[in-house]
Design a protein around this motif. Structure first.
Motif, PDB file in Angstrom:
ATOM      1  N   THR A  89       0.832  -1.199   0.000  1.00 53.83           N
ATOM      2  CA  THR A  89       0.000   0.000   0.000  1.00 53.83           C
ATOM      3  C   THR A  89       0.872   1.257   0.000  1.00 53.83           C
ATOM      4  OG1 THR A  89      -0.119   0.361   2.402  1.00 53.83           O
ATOM      5  CG2 THR A  89      -1.605  -1.299   1.455  1.00 53.83           C
ATOM      6  N   GLU A  90       0.231   2.393  -0.195  1.00 53.25           N
ATOM      7  CA  GLU A  90       0.955   3.657  -0.244  1.00 53.25           C
ATOM      8  C   GLU A  90       1.499   4.076   1.120  1.00 53.25           C
ATOM      9  OE1 GLU A  90      -1.871   6.336  -1.922  1.00 53.25           O
ATOM     10  OE2 GLU A  90      -1.608   5.573  -3.967  1.00 53.25           O
ATOM     11  N   LYS A  91       1.061   3.408   2.189  1.00 52.16           N
ATOM     12  CA  LYS A  91       1.564   3.719   3.525  1.00 52.16           C
ATOM     13  C   LYS A  91       2.792   2.893   3.886  1.00 52.16           C
ATOM     14  CE  LYS A  91      -2.886   5.182   5.458  1.00 52.16           C
ATOM     15  NZ  LYS A  91      -3.869   4.955   6.554  1.00 52.16           N
ATOM     16  N   ASP A  92       3.192   1.981   2.987  1.00 55.33           N
ATOM     17  CA  ASP A  92       4.291   1.069   3.288  1.00 55.33           C
ATOM     18  C   ASP A  92       5.645   1.645   2.894  1.00 55.33           C
ATOM     19  OD1 ASP A  92       2.414  -0.735   4.214  1.00 55.33           O
ATOM     20  OD2 ASP A  92       2.247  -1.780   2.291  1.00 55.33           O
ATOM     21  N   PHE A 113       6.761   1.808  -7.549  1.00 54.75           N
ATOM     22  CA  PHE A 113       6.966   2.341  -6.200  1.00 54.75           C
ATOM     23  C   PHE A 113       6.990   3.866  -6.232  1.00 54.75           C
ATOM     24  CE2 PHE A 113       9.508  -1.744  -5.141  1.00 54.75           C
ATOM     25  CZ  PHE A 113       8.332  -2.423  -4.866  1.00 54.75           C
ATOM     26  N   LYS A 114       7.623   4.409  -7.278  1.00 59.39           N
ATOM     27  CA  LYS A 114       7.713   5.864  -7.409  1.00 59.39           C
ATOM     28  C   LYS A 114       6.333   6.472  -7.624  1.00 59.39           C
ATOM     29  CE  LYS A 114      10.160   9.505  -9.922  1.00 59.39           C
ATOM     30  NZ  LYS A 114      11.160   9.799 -10.987  1.00 59.39           N
ATOM     31  N   ARG A 115       5.524   5.822  -8.457  1.00 55.63           N
ATOM     32  CA  ARG A 115       4.184   6.337  -8.719  1.00 55.63           C
ATOM     33  C   ARG A 115       3.330   6.301  -7.446  1.00 55.63           C
ATOM     34  NH1 ARG A 115       0.469   3.815 -13.448  1.00 55.63           N
ATOM     35  NH2 ARG A 115       2.013   4.935 -14.711  1.00 55.63           N
ATOM     36  N   MET A 116       3.529   5.285  -6.625  1.00 57.48           N
ATOM     37  CA  MET A 116       2.768   5.159  -5.388  1.00 57.48           C
ATOM     38  C   MET A 116       3.370   5.985  -4.248  1.00 57.48           C
ATOM     39  SD  MET A 116       2.100   1.015  -5.528  1.00 57.48           S
ATOM     40  CE  MET A 116       1.085   0.940  -4.052  1.00 57.48           C
ATOM     41  N   ALA A 117       4.478   6.650  -4.526  1.00 56.72           N
ATOM     42  CA  ALA A 117       5.191   7.473  -3.530  1.00 56.72           C
ATOM     43  C   ALA A 117       5.618   6.629  -2.329  1.00 56.72           C
ATOM     44  CB  ALA A 117       4.337   8.649  -3.078  1.00 56.72           C
ATOM     45  N   ILE A 118       6.043   5.394  -2.603  1.00 58.70           N
ATOM     46  CA  ILE A 118       6.515   4.499  -1.550  1.00 58.70           C
ATOM     47  C   ILE A 118       8.018   4.689  -1.387  1.00 58.70           C
ATOM     48  CG2 ILE A 118       6.855   2.089  -0.893  1.00 58.70           C
ATOM     49  CD1 ILE A 118       4.297   1.432  -2.412  1.00 58.70           C
TER      50      ILE A 118
END
Length: 323
Positions: A89-92, A113-118
């Motif tokens: 998830t984006e919180k991970d 990961f970059k798109r999800m801002a992880i």
């Protein structure tokens, strides 16, 4: 190969991996501290990923993190590209492991990961690798050479990676104030969990299984009560129902040696007054330690008002696996 050669090769391998770990100490630096702070700040979980031997080490790192207060699990990078990415998830936060830093399976995930801002923390042996450059923080796990004489099989590098993961887990554990009891809650099925969680009240004899007589009870009747309950001990209460003493198999042997008239004796004359008691919320492991120190096989359990609530026998502790 001779036996001596086998020994020499084994020792050389240990020495090479030991030397690689020694060099790792200097890399526990500001980047390591920043990685810890980043993990502590994450609202979700730590996702560890890696291919091949790095993946095997990654599974262990994830397991260590999870058991020491940092929610974490391992995701295989190949499976992530075929559906398992939905577990993230984006919180991970992601810890990506690749000695070369060029794992194609992991590189395929980096844009996602970059798109999800992880945030991504990498563990690589090359600060110039694609993975290291894409990560917010790179933890250096480089080794001068593998212990493998071909310098091919991951040996020293996997050992260094494992130690770096342990260093992270322990630093995070201390930062969170993680306690032995916290550890036990994540290991309830293990021996340590039983030692740190199981209390006297969980395994003691209580209710009708407690042998009880009063001060005026003849010794002969008390022996019947002890035999029926099978604990080698009986409690003795006064007229108010308060604990007055105990009588044990050992007390019987002592009075035989003293030539006490057992046919006329009552509990008031042969019991041990003011016996040692433990609280019901005491850890069973602590009760065991007390019993070992006092060289006794059973102990009385009483509440704050000195009211009898149970008896704990050594066999109860052993059956529960607390030793």
């Amino acid at each position: 190969m001779t036996e001596l050669t086998h020994i020499d090769v084994g020792k050389r391998t240990v020495r090479m991996e030991y030397d690689a770990i020694k060099l790792l100490e200097d890399r526990i630096d500001d980047d390591f501290a920043k990685a810890c702070e980043l993990i502590l700040a994450v609202q979700g979980r730590v996702i560890v990923t890696g291919m091949g031997k790095s993946g095997h080490i990654g599974r262990k790192i994830a397991a260590t993190l999870a058991s020491t207060g940092t929610p974490a699990f391992f995701v295989h990078p190949g499976e992530a590209s075929h559906g398992d990415l939905g577990m993230i998830t984006e919180k991970d936060l992601v810890i990506a492991i690749s000695n070369s830093g060029k794992s194609t399976e992991i590189q395929a995930l980096l844009p996602l990961f970059k798109r999800m801002a992880i945030p991504v923390i990498s563990m690589t042996g090359s600060a110039e690798s694609p993975l290291a450059k894409a990560a917010l923080i790179n933890l250096d796990i480089a080794v001068e050479t593998e212990a493998c004489p071909l310098d091919l099989a991951p040996t020293s590098s996997t050992t260094v990676t494992l130690v770096m993961g342990d260093a992270l887990a322990v630093a995070l554990l201390e930062a969170r104030g993680f306690t032995a009891e916290d550890f036990a809650f994540s290991h309830p099925g293990g021996a340590l969990g039983r030692k740190l969680l199981l209390k006297v009240e969980d395994i003691m004899h209580k209710g009708s299984s407690i042998p009880v007589v009063n001060l005026q009870t003849p010794l002969s009747q008390a022996l019947v009560e002890m035999t029926q309950k099978g604990l080698g001990i009986t409690t003795v209460e006064d007229d108010n129902g308060e604990l007055a003493g105990v009588f044990t198999d050992g007390d019987l042997r002592r009075h035989v040696d003293l030539k006490t008239d057992l046919s006329t004796a009552t509990m008031a004359s042969v019991m041990t007054a003011n016996p040692k008691t433990v609280a019901p919320n005491l850890l069973a492991a602590q009760a065991l330690k007390l019993m070992e120190e006092k060289k006794i096989t059973a102990v009385i359990v009483a509440d704050e008002s000195h009211k009898l609530v149970g008896i704990l026998h050594l066999h109860d502790i052993l059956r529960a696996g607390v030793f």
